[in-house]
Motif scaffolding. Structure first.
Motif, PDB file in Angstrom:
ATOM      1  N   ALA A 231      78.981  58.682  57.988  1.00  0.00           N
ATOM      2  CA  ALA A 231      77.786  57.876  57.718  1.00  0.00           C
ATOM      3  C   ALA A 231      77.873  57.211  56.347  1.00  0.00           C
ATOM      4  N   SER A 232      78.404  57.928  55.369  1.00  0.00           N
ATOM      5  CA  SER A 232      78.566  57.337  54.037  1.00  0.00           C
ATOM      6  C   SER A 232      79.550  56.173  54.072  1.00  0.00           C
ATOM      7  N   ALA A 233      80.615  56.309  54.863  1.00  0.00           N
ATOM      8  CA  ALA A 233      81.600  55.226  54.970  1.00  0.00           C
ATOM      9  C   ALA A 233      80.998  54.009  55.663  1.00  0.00           C
ATOM     10  N   LEU A 234      80.213  54.237  56.710  1.00  0.00           N
ATOM     11  CA  LEU A 234      79.570  53.120  57.407  1.00  0.00           C
ATOM     12  C   LEU A 234      78.557  52.413  56.502  1.00  0.00           C
ATOM     13  N   GLU A 235      77.799  53.204  55.739  1.00  0.00           N
ATOM     14  CA  GLU A 235      76.818  52.605  54.824  1.00  0.00           C
ATOM     15  C   GLU A 235      77.517  51.787  53.745  1.00  0.00           C
ATOM     16  N   ALA A 236      78.597  52.330  53.171  1.00  0.00           N
ATOM     17  CA  ALA A 236      79.333  51.587  52.137  1.00  0.00           C
ATOM     18  C   ALA A 236      79.949  50.315  52.702  1.00  0.00           C
ATOM     19  N   THR A 237      80.376  50.362  53.959  1.00  0.00           N
ATOM     20  CA  THR A 237      80.955  49.171  54.590  1.00  0.00           C
ATOM     21  C   THR A 237      79.916  48.063  54.721  1.00  0.00           C
ATOM     22  N   LEU A 238      78.735  48.416  55.195  1.00  0.00           N
ATOM     23  CA  LEU A 238      77.682  47.403  55.326  1.00  0.00           C
ATOM     24  C   LEU A 238      77.303  46.819  53.969  1.00  0.00           C
ATOM     25  N   ARG A 239      77.220  47.653  52.950  1.00  0.00           N
ATOM     26  CA  ARG A 239      76.883  47.144  51.618  1.00  0.00           C
ATOM     27  C   ARG A 239      77.966  46.176  51.126  1.00  0.00           C
ATOM     28  N   THR A 240      79.219  46.540  51.342  1.00  0.00           N
ATOM     29  CA  THR A 240      80.321  45.713  50.844  1.00  0.00           C
ATOM     30  C   THR A 240      80.367  44.366  51.554  1.00  0.00           C
ATOM     31  N   VAL A 241      80.284  44.375  52.881  1.00  0.00           N
ATOM     32  CA  VAL A 241      80.419  43.107  53.620  1.00  0.00           C
ATOM     33  C   VAL A 241      79.218  42.199  53.363  1.00  0.00           C
ATOM     34  N   ASN A 242      78.039  42.753  53.160  1.00  0.00           N
ATOM     35  CA  ASN A 242      76.872  41.905  52.916  1.00  0.00           C
ATOM     36  C   ASN A 242      76.838  41.380  51.480  1.00  0.00           C
ATOM     37  N   ASP A 243      77.311  42.171  50.530  1.00  0.00           N
ATOM     38  CA  ASP A 243      77.478  41.637  49.175  1.00  0.00           C
ATOM     39  C   ASP A 243      78.503  40.505  49.169  1.00  0.00           C
ATOM     40  N   ALA A 244      79.578  40.685  49.951  1.00  0.00           N
ATOM     41  CA  ALA A 244      80.577  39.629  50.053  1.00  0.00           C
ATOM     42  C   ALA A 244      80.002  38.386  50.737  1.00  0.00           C
ATOM     43  N   ALA A 245      79.137  38.588  51.738  1.00  0.00           N
ATOM     44  CA  ALA A 245      78.520  37.447  52.418  1.00  0.00           C
ATOM     45  C   ALA A 245      77.604  36.670  51.475  1.00  0.00           C
ATOM     46  N   CYS A 246      76.913  37.370  50.575  1.00  0.00           N
ATOM     47  CA  CYS A 246      76.079  36.679  49.582  1.00  0.00           C
ATOM     48  C   CYS A 246      76.942  35.829  48.640  1.00  0.00           C
TER      49      CYS A 246
END
Length: 423
Positions: free
Chosen positions: A16-31
């Protein structure tokens, strides 16, 4: 027909921590990609890839994840331009439109991220998935879903799936391409459906879905939100966050049940369904202040979309009709008078004297309009008639030549011109 099927992931705390970090990373990159896109004048996806792909790889994103981040950003700007063209952001030069077009699109840190079959694989027999994350490939993550959802995934899953986080839980929303059943071209009749707030749906067959329970639930949720927002403490904010989307889920569940009842009745009786085209009704009506909240909470569009896709899956004909005068017209003698509608629930015709429930009367009028629209929209099967006494140069009788059919839009029903003969 494309529908979505949702499953709930059951990861371990580390997963769950890995999935949460993945979403944070890809959305920061999308911004970041969104800011680059606006600075470059929002170029096409291929052009934008030249300016962002290397940096996305340097941030730890895989090749497919980087491509999806760029595509997600381009799709967001495409939707922004479409909303601007449709006038949903106000007139050109308005404050709201200028603000929307002058700032880069910002993605929430828990926004959905699309996955294709290269970075997500399904093991349906074991009910597990293998998914790419910034911490590496996570294998064997179990998921939970219904038996019907599992069968839909097994038979019809196509294309991408979205990873979504809601309330600390992770979901995969998969796209499924379900074949439509052949439409019954000769329905026995049409079931008219009158949509409303007091009665969510009333059909010409006598079924009535009362809105009393749903309206009471919405009122209770509104009062509770007001109390918690006025309190303003940390515990009140936690409770507000916990109860978020509860009203929406409850309303969607009610609409699913109502839509299933309507479509099942039409399928069992071999009938079609006629719905009102209520597009733009919120902007057309003027209400008192105490009536605005019920109107803007009215989910008629969601109910209509549920009925539409369930009818397409079952092969039930469906048409949209103009709702004008359906509440003022008598379904017996077709007399139209504003005074026929005595109250919200009472209808009394001033011409023939018939009395009935107002919503039931409107649903019968909608059924008549639906049948007329369906008949008008079908292609003519009348054979061409030969000219009387006509002959060609060789003395043979000449047959008339049918003009090509020209579809004419009538609401959401296409009317086809009947074949006509040449003089």
């Amino acid at each position: 027909m494309k529908i979505v099927t949702q499953v709930k992931l059951l990861p371990t705390p580390g997963q769950a921590s890995a999935l949460e970090a993945t979403l944070r990373t890809v959305n920061d990159a999308a911004c970041w990609v969104s800011a680059v896109a606006l600075d470059r004048g929002v170029p096409r996806e291929y052009e934008l890839r030249k300016h962002t792909y290397a940096e996305l790889k340097a941030r730890g994103l895989g090749a497919q994840a980087a491509q999806h981040v760029i595509k997600k950003t381009c799709d967001a700007y495409t939707a922004l331009r479409a909303n601007a063209r449709a006038g949903n952001l106000g007139r050109p030069g308005s404050r709201r439109r200028v603000k929307a077009e002058s700032k880069p699109i910002v993605f929430r840190r828990d926004a959905a991220q699309p996955y294709d079959d290269r970075c997500l694989s399904w093991q349906l027999d074991a009910r597990t998935v293998s998914i790419w994350t910034t911490a590496g490939r996570l294998k064997g993550i179990p998921f939970a879903c219904s038996t019907e959802a599992l069968r839909t995934l097994r038979e019809h899953r196509r294309g991408e799936s979205d990873l979504v986080e809601r309330g600390g839980a992770f979901y995969l929303v998969a796209t499924c391409d379900v074949p439509e059943a052949p439409v019954n071209e000769e329905p026995a009749g049409f079931i008219g459906v009158d949509l409303g707030i007091v009665n969510i749906a009333t059909t010409s067959t006598g079924y009535r879905a009362a809105g009393r329970g749903l309206n009471r639930h919405r009122k209770r949720q509104l009062d509770l939100r007001r109390k918690l927002q006025a309190k303003g403490t940390k515990s009140a904010k936690r409770l507000l966050k916990k109860r978020s989307r509860k009203e929406r889920r409850h309303a969607a569940n009610e609409n699913h049940l109502i839509a299933k009842t309507i479509v099942s009745t039409a399928e069992r009786t071999g009938s079609g369904i006629a719905l009102e085209d209520l597009t733009g009704i919120r902007s057309r009506v003027r209400l008192r202040k105490d009536q605005r909240q019920p109107l803007h909470s009215w989910s008629f569009h969601q109910l209509a979309s549920f009925v539409e896709y369930k009818a397409r899956r079952a092969g039930v004909p469906l048409v949209y009709v103009d709702p004008a005068h359906t509440s003022q017209q008598c379904s017996q003698c077709h007399h139209i008078d504003r005074r026929n509608r005595r109250s919200q629930s009472a209808f009394a015709c001033r011409a023939c004297g018939v009395m009935m429930n107002a919503d039931h009367n409107a649903s019968r009028n909608i059924a008549c309009k639906g049948e007329a629209a369906w008949i008008a929209g079908r292609e003519s099967r009348v054979p061409a008639t030969p000219l009387a006494g006509g002959s060609d140069a060789g003395g043979r009788a000449t047959a008339s030549r049918a003009l090509p059919a020209s579809p004419v839009a009538c609401g959401r029903v296409k009317l086809t011109a009947q074949s006509v003969t040449e003089a």
